[in-house]
Design a protein around this motif. Sequence first.
Motif, PDB file in Angstrom:
ATOM      1  N   LEU A 176       0.837  -1.204   0.000  1.00 45.80           N
ATOM      2  CA  LEU A 176       0.000   0.000   0.000  1.00 45.80           C
ATOM      3  C   LEU A 176       0.871   1.252   0.000  1.00 45.80           C
ATOM      4  CD1 LEU A 176      -2.554  -1.111   2.758  1.00 45.80           C
ATOM      5  CD2 LEU A 176      -2.661  -1.535   0.285  1.00 45.80           C
ATOM      6  N   THR A 177       0.593   2.156  -0.926  1.00 45.32           N
ATOM      7  CA  THR A 177       1.278   3.449  -0.963  1.00 45.32           C
ATOM      8  C   THR A 177       0.275   4.536  -0.595  1.00 45.32           C
ATOM      9  OG1 THR A 177       2.767   2.689  -2.720  1.00 45.32           O
ATOM     10  CG2 THR A 177       2.585   5.068  -2.373  1.00 45.32           C
ATOM     11  N   PHE A 178       0.446   5.137   0.564  1.00 45.21           N
ATOM     12  CA  PHE A 178      -0.447   6.195   1.021  1.00 45.21           C
ATOM     13  C   PHE A 178       0.070   7.540   0.523  1.00 45.21           C
ATOM     14  CE2 PHE A 178      -1.435   2.788   3.932  1.00 45.21           C
ATOM     15  CZ  PHE A 178      -2.805   2.884   4.047  1.00 45.21           C
ATOM     16  N   VAL A 179      -0.820   8.294  -0.137  1.00 48.22           N
ATOM     17  CA  VAL A 179      -0.503   9.631  -0.639  1.00 48.22           C
ATOM     18  C   VAL A 179      -1.368  10.612   0.148  1.00 48.22           C
ATOM     19  CG1 VAL A 179      -0.475  11.141  -2.647  1.00 48.22           C
ATOM     20  CG2 VAL A 179       0.068   8.710  -2.910  1.00 48.22           C
ATOM     21  N   VAL A 180      -0.745  11.400   1.021  1.00 50.37           N
ATOM     22  CA  VAL A 180      -1.477  12.212   1.992  1.00 50.37           C
ATOM     23  C   VAL A 180      -1.363  13.692   1.656  1.00 50.37           C
ATOM     24  CG1 VAL A 180      -1.761  12.777   4.437  1.00 50.37           C
ATOM     25  CG2 VAL A 180      -1.030  10.472   3.761  1.00 50.37           C
ATOM     26  N   ASP A 181      -2.493  14.332   1.536  1.00 53.00           N
ATOM     27  CA  ASP A 181      -2.591  15.781   1.330  1.00 53.00           C
ATOM     28  C   ASP A 181      -2.259  16.490   2.642  1.00 53.00           C
ATOM     29  OD1 ASP A 181      -3.340  18.397   0.787  1.00 53.00           O
ATOM     30  OD2 ASP A 181      -5.326  17.880   0.006  1.00 53.00           O
ATOM     31  N   VAL A 182      -1.194  17.306   2.652  1.00 50.81           N
ATOM     32  CA  VAL A 182      -0.841  18.075   3.850  1.00 50.81           C
ATOM     33  C   VAL A 182      -0.851  19.572   3.535  1.00 50.81           C
ATOM     34  CG1 VAL A 182       0.472  16.240   4.976  1.00 50.81           C
ATOM     35  CG2 VAL A 182       1.644  17.776   3.373  1.00 50.81           C
ATOM     36  N   SER A 183      -1.650  19.977   2.546  1.00 48.89           N
ATOM     37  CA  SER A 183      -1.747  21.390   2.186  1.00 48.89           C
ATOM     38  C   SER A 183      -2.515  22.148   3.265  1.00 48.89           C
ATOM     39  CB  SER A 183      -2.444  21.538   0.841  1.00 48.89           C
ATOM     40  OG  SER A 183      -3.765  21.044   0.910  1.00 48.89           O
ATOM     41  N   GLY A 184      -2.523  23.473   3.123  1.00 52.37           N
ATOM     42  CA  GLY A 184      -3.143  24.313   4.138  1.00 52.37           C
ATOM     43  C   GLY A 184      -4.598  24.013   4.395  1.00 52.37           C
ATOM     44  N   SER A 185      -5.336  23.585   3.363  1.00 52.15           N
ATOM     45  CA  SER A 185      -6.760  23.293   3.553  1.00 52.15           C
ATOM     46  C   SER A 185      -6.996  22.088   4.453  1.00 52.15           C
ATOM     47  CB  SER A 185      -7.435  23.041   2.195  1.00 52.15           C
ATOM     48  OG  SER A 185      -6.882  21.903   1.552  1.00 52.15           O
ATOM     49  N   ARG A 225       8.404   7.882   3.651  1.00 51.92           N
ATOM     50  CA  ARG A 225       8.835   6.524   3.989  1.00 51.92           C
ATOM     51  C   ARG A 225       8.709   5.647   2.753  1.00 51.92           C
ATOM     52  NH1 ARG A 225      12.268   4.560   7.649  1.00 51.92           N
ATOM     53  NH2 ARG A 225      12.214   2.287   7.400  1.00 51.92           N
ATOM     54  N   PRO A 226       9.836   5.044   2.279  1.00 49.66           N
ATOM     55  CA  PRO A 226       9.737   4.106   1.166  1.00 49.66           C
ATOM     56  C   PRO A 226       8.971   2.863   1.594  1.00 49.66           C
ATOM     57  CG  PRO A 226      11.923   4.032   2.138  1.00 49.66           C
ATOM     58  CD  PRO A 226      11.198   5.158   2.807  1.00 49.66           C
ATOM     59  N   MET A 227       8.698   1.980   0.644  1.00 53.82           N
ATOM     60  CA  MET A 227       7.929   0.781   0.948  1.00 53.82           C
ATOM     61  C   MET A 227       8.619   0.002   2.073  1.00 53.82           C
ATOM     62  SD  MET A 227       5.028  -0.518   0.025  1.00 53.82           S
ATOM     63  CE  MET A 227       4.663   0.107  -1.624  1.00 53.82           C
ATOM     64  N   THR A 261       6.366   5.479  -6.726  1.00 51.66           N
ATOM     65  CA  THR A 261       6.767   4.666  -5.576  1.00 51.66           C
ATOM     66  C   THR A 261       6.143   3.277  -5.651  1.00 51.66           C
ATOM     67  OG1 THR A 261       6.984   6.657  -4.199  1.00 51.66           O
ATOM     68  CG2 THR A 261       6.755   4.541  -3.048  1.00 51.66           C
ATOM     69  N   ALA A 262       4.862   3.231  -6.002  1.00 53.83           N
ATOM     70  CA  ALA A 262       4.174   1.946  -6.084  1.00 53.83           C
ATOM     71  C   ALA A 262       4.736   1.081  -7.208  1.00 53.83           C
ATOM     72  CB  ALA A 262       2.676   2.173  -6.301  1.00 53.83           C
ATOM     73  N   ARG A 263       5.093   1.690  -8.334  1.00 56.85           N
ATOM     74  CA  ARG A 263       5.667   0.922  -9.444  1.00 56.85           C
ATOM     75  C   ARG A 263       7.009   0.296  -9.042  1.00 56.85           C
ATOM     76  NH1 ARG A 263       4.314   5.706 -12.419  1.00 56.85           N
ATOM     77  NH2 ARG A 263       2.435   5.435 -13.672  1.00 56.85           N
ATOM     78  N   LYS A 264       7.858   1.108  -8.419  1.00 55.86           N
ATOM     79  CA  LYS A 264       9.191   0.617  -8.057  1.00 55.86           C
ATOM     80  C   LYS A 264       9.117  -0.502  -7.023  1.00 55.86           C
ATOM     81  CE  LYS A 264      11.590   4.967  -9.055  1.00 55.86           C
ATOM     82  NZ  LYS A 264      12.286   6.157  -8.473  1.00 55.86           N
ATOM     83  N   ASN A 272      -1.501  -4.532  -4.957  1.00 58.48           N
ATOM     84  CA  ASN A 272      -0.795  -3.250  -5.008  1.00 58.48           C
ATOM     85  C   ASN A 272      -1.813  -2.124  -5.151  1.00 58.48           C
ATOM     86  OD1 ASN A 272       2.350  -3.983  -5.550  1.00 58.48           O
ATOM     87  ND2 ASN A 272       0.973  -5.506  -6.452  1.00 58.48           N
ATOM     88  N   ARG A 273      -1.809  -1.195  -4.213  1.00 61.37           N
ATOM     89  CA  ARG A 273      -2.832  -0.149  -4.210  1.00 61.37           C
ATOM     90  C   ARG A 273      -2.225   1.185  -3.783  1.00 61.37           C
ATOM     91  NH1 ARG A 273      -8.499  -0.378  -4.072  1.00 61.37           N
ATOM     92  NH2 ARG A 273      -8.607  -2.574  -3.491  1.00 61.37           N
ATOM     93  N   VAL A 274      -2.633   2.250  -4.469  1.00 63.81           N
ATOM     94  CA  VAL A 274      -2.339   3.615  -4.039  1.00 63.81           C
ATOM     95  C   VAL A 274      -3.573   4.140  -3.321  1.00 63.81           C
ATOM     96  CG1 VAL A 274      -1.934   5.990  -4.808  1.00 63.81           C
ATOM     97  CG2 VAL A 274      -0.646   4.107  -5.838  1.00 63.81           C
ATOM     98  N   ILE A 275      -3.383   4.707  -2.137  1.00 70.52           N
ATOM     99  CA  ILE A 275      -4.507   5.219  -1.344  1.00 70.52           C
ATOM    100  C   ILE A 275      -4.313   6.718  -1.164  1.00 70.52           C
ATOM    101  CG2 ILE A 275      -5.765   5.038   0.829  1.00 70.52           C
ATOM    102  CD1 ILE A 275      -4.736   2.174   1.054  1.00 70.52           C
ATOM    103  N   LEU A 276      -5.187   7.487  -1.788  1.00 68.76           N
ATOM    104  CA  LEU A 276      -5.131   8.946  -1.733  1.00 68.76           C
ATOM    105  C   LEU A 276      -6.030   9.437  -0.614  1.00 68.76           C
ATOM    106  CD1 LEU A 276      -4.412  11.756  -2.934  1.00 68.76           C
ATOM    107  CD2 LEU A 276      -6.394  11.476  -4.450  1.00 68.76           C
ATOM    108  N   LEU A 277      -5.466  10.206   0.311  1.00 74.25           N
ATOM    109  CA  LEU A 277      -6.222  10.784   1.419  1.00 74.25           C
ATOM    110  C   LEU A 277      -6.192  12.291   1.263  1.00 74.25           C
ATOM    111  CD1 LEU A 277      -4.079   8.383   2.856  1.00 74.25           C
ATOM    112  CD2 LEU A 277      -6.099   8.419   4.308  1.00 74.25           C
TER     113      LEU A 277
END
Length: 513
Positions: A176-185, A225-227, A261-264, A272-277
């Motif tokens: 699992l590759t977590f992609v986390v939004d840490v922008s101001g919103s 953090r890498p896999m 990251t998920a491909r590598k 294999n999953r990318v999880i966008l938060l």
Amino acid sequence: MAGRKSLQHLRAAAVLALAAVLAACGADSGHKDMPATGGKAAPATGYGPPGTPEGLAQGAATPTGEAAGRATNGEVSAAERPVSTFAVDVDTASYGFARRTLLSGRRPAANTIRPEEFVNSFDQRYRAPDGNGFAITADGTRMPQTHRGADDDTRLLRVGLQTRGESDASRPDAALTFVVDVSGSMAEPGKLDLVQHGLNTLVDQLRPTDSVALVAYSDRAELLRPMTPMRDRDALRDAIGRLRVAGSTNLEAGLRLGYDTARKAFRSSATNRVILLSDGLPNVGTTDATPLVREIQEAAAKQITLLGVGVGSDYGDRFMEQLADKGDGYVVYVSEQTEADRVFVQQLPATVALRALDAKAQVEFDSKTVLSYRLIGYDDRALSASAFRDDRVDGGEVGSGHAVTALYALRLRPGAQGHLADVRVRWLDPKTREASELAQPVTVSALDQTFDEASAPVRVCYVTAYLAEVLRGSRHAGDVRLTDLRTIARNAGEGPQIRELAEMISAAVSLYD
């Protein structure tokens, strides 16, 4: 060509206008363990019935000519067009976001309401198949006496598709590759804090043989953090603790780095999953979903799927839905800790494995017994009849233990008996890409029970579907009263989800009645 013209007529006459949005992109094979598939046709999309403000805003067309003659109040003639085909959908974000919006004292935007996501938010108690693929359930009821225009010939048909669940011990390993939004919103309470809670909870649930990577993005993307195998949980918790809000929202950069990251780290034997938060509100880089969708399609063809987890009262619903639909995945929405626990503790670990790729459903009505039908929802998932067995055409992705429900409002011929319809489902095996198909007939007697005799899940389906019709300003909103829907919900059971539904309808009563 005739099939395409027929589909165009149906779209012109449907309750909600459909507008083409995303062109399909051919797949590319870039890894020996990642087999590519052929190009996929994108379904059309659009919201709001013709003549309503939301329909006109989406460029909706008013039915004319032959199409107008074939459809009455959104219903389709079973004699002229007996086959209804759609890509399955397990998204539930529309319901969660609408509930949060209503409970905050605001009306949700009509174009964020998708009835199928309301219905699919509730446990239907379907039987599961013994093996892979689906089990079909087809039943229904007469309409309740409170339903305007209900008579002896109107029915509600429920079509349910259920995959087999899987225990944590027997499922494939997960990468699992977590992609986390840490922008101001994401600083708003109930956004990044909720994400961190969910991630920390999930780290405790995963197996030592699972692995997780963590990407954060604001103005730019960073690999925190890498896999990492779950044997090193402390390193992952440390990376989660370093998530801090700052900057703009470059979702494009986050997804690019996430998929790279998920491909590598791709594991051919794992899921294999990318999880966008995210709150789904990009404002830097590419803010149009189309180019991102193309890249996601390519990665999905290489067996990397996408899960979107939406958060926040200010939420880019449409953007997140497009990404998940075209990324061979689905999207959920969380607004409080109990929902986060449900997703990260119960739902995600158990359903991380896929059971079916490009799943499509088809219902062929018998014109000897059915005068007309109307599919409630699935407006941007409609397909031509010929697309059902065309495995190049995109369908829906379904995980283990997932259920998919479709509801049809029917008008029967007077005194109808016997065969009603044939329900079919077709899907590809996630590993072999081989196609399978299952069919089941339905009789009129399966829909003969009175509404009060119907099972609680069927009654809840009715409530959630017609609640969505009210919230999106459908021409069928006038068929029901919110107070009647609330009464039905309160009598349907005692579980927490039912109580939440009744509470949600009460909030809608004060805003719409």
